[in-house]
Design a protein around this motif. Sequence first.
Motif, PDB file in Angstrom:
ATOM      1  N   VAL A 185       5.697 -20.403   7.810  1.00  0.00           N
ATOM      2  CA  VAL A 185       5.135 -21.009   9.032  1.00  0.00           C
ATOM      3  C   VAL A 185       4.390 -22.294   8.680  1.00  0.00           C
ATOM      4  CG1 VAL A 185       3.441 -20.688  10.875  1.00  0.00           C
ATOM      5  CG2 VAL A 185       5.044 -18.851  10.325  1.00  0.00           C
ATOM      6  N   ASP A 186       3.594 -22.255   7.605  1.00  0.00           N
ATOM      7  CA  ASP A 186       2.870 -23.454   7.179  1.00  0.00           C
ATOM      8  C   ASP A 186       3.814 -24.555   6.716  1.00  0.00           C
ATOM      9  OD1 ASP A 186       0.519 -22.219   7.799  1.00  0.00           O
ATOM     10  OD2 ASP A 186      -0.237 -22.089   5.746  1.00  0.00           O
ATOM     11  N   LEU A 187       4.934 -24.171   6.150  1.00  0.00           N
ATOM     12  CA  LEU A 187       5.932 -25.154   5.728  1.00  0.00           C
ATOM     13  C   LEU A 187       6.452 -25.927   6.939  1.00  0.00           C
ATOM     14  CD1 LEU A 187       7.441 -26.055   3.163  1.00  0.00           C
ATOM     15  CD2 LEU A 187       9.206 -24.406   3.735  1.00  0.00           C
ATOM     16  N   VAL A 188       6.689 -25.209   8.021  1.00  0.00           N
ATOM     17  CA  VAL A 188       7.168 -25.843   9.255  1.00  0.00           C
ATOM     18  C   VAL A 188       6.055 -26.663   9.913  1.00  0.00           C
ATOM     19  CG1 VAL A 188       8.030 -25.364  11.579  1.00  0.00           C
ATOM     20  CG2 VAL A 188       8.914 -24.067   9.639  1.00  0.00           C
ATOM     21  N   ASN A 189       4.822 -26.162   9.848  1.00  0.00           N
ATOM     22  CA  ASN A 189       3.695 -26.789  10.558  1.00  0.00           C
ATOM     23  C   ASN A 189       2.798 -27.635   9.666  1.00  0.00           C
ATOM     24  OD1 ASN A 189       4.371 -25.578  13.024  1.00  0.00           O
ATOM     25  ND2 ASN A 189       3.340 -23.690  12.421  1.00  0.00           N
ATOM     26  N   HIS A 190       3.276 -28.096   8.531  1.00  0.00           N
ATOM     27  CA  HIS A 190       2.399 -28.825   7.605  1.00  0.00           C
ATOM     28  C   HIS A 190       1.804 -30.092   8.225  1.00  0.00           C
ATOM     29  CE1 HIS A 190       6.158 -31.022   6.863  1.00  0.00           C
ATOM     30  NE2 HIS A 190       5.396 -32.008   6.421  1.00  0.00           N
ATOM     31  N   ARG A 191       2.542 -30.751   9.092  1.00  0.00           N
ATOM     32  CA  ARG A 191       2.009 -31.972   9.734  1.00  0.00           C
ATOM     33  C   ARG A 191       0.854 -31.649  10.678  1.00  0.00           C
ATOM     34  NH1 ARG A 191       5.259 -36.503   8.907  1.00  0.00           N
ATOM     35  NH2 ARG A 191       7.370 -36.014   8.237  1.00  0.00           N
ATOM     36  N   SER A 192       0.987 -30.582  11.434  1.00  0.00           N
ATOM     37  CA  SER A 192      -0.094 -30.229  12.366  1.00  0.00           C
ATOM     38  C   SER A 192      -1.322 -29.715  11.622  1.00  0.00           C
ATOM     39  CB  SER A 192       0.387 -29.205  13.404  1.00  0.00           C
ATOM     40  OG  SER A 192       0.768 -28.009  12.797  1.00  0.00           O
ATOM     41  N   ILE A 193      -1.122 -29.040  10.489  1.00  0.00           N
ATOM     42  CA  ILE A 193      -2.259 -28.607   9.673  1.00  0.00           C
ATOM     43  C   ILE A 193      -3.019 -29.831   9.165  1.00  0.00           C
ATOM     44  CG2 ILE A 193      -2.903 -27.483   7.494  1.00  0.00           C
ATOM     45  CD1 ILE A 193      -0.516 -25.564   7.973  1.00  0.00           C
TER      46      ILE A 193
END
Length: 119
Positions: A90-98
């Motif tokens: 999930v973090d791989l997909v959402n790294h930009r938003s993190i």
Amino acid sequence: MNSNILMMISNLETEESMFVQNMIKEMDEEQQKTFIMMYQNKRRDSTLILICTIIGFFGFAGVQRFLTNQIGMGLLYFFTGGLCMIGTIVDLVNHRSIALEYNQKMALETFQLMKTWGK
């Protein structure tokens, strides 16, 4: 506002750039430079978050969470193998938003610090 001032920050993405521009538009040029220098040292590049997330697949899950001051989540990821790899994916997909969420928080913190100094 000096439009070249944001060029001092490397890898600044559009949404983050607009957020910072709105924040510093009322500042004079010297204040903007000070803000950018302080902010530049606090922010995290989304590529760094991506690389740290990928490291999670090789046994060190949660590094990206430690980098964004989410110590509790970092420990949880570390001890559960990235929540059995699901959280890491999930973090791989959402790294930009993190990265964006963390950078906005750091921009606000820097802005408040400068306001406090200005008084």
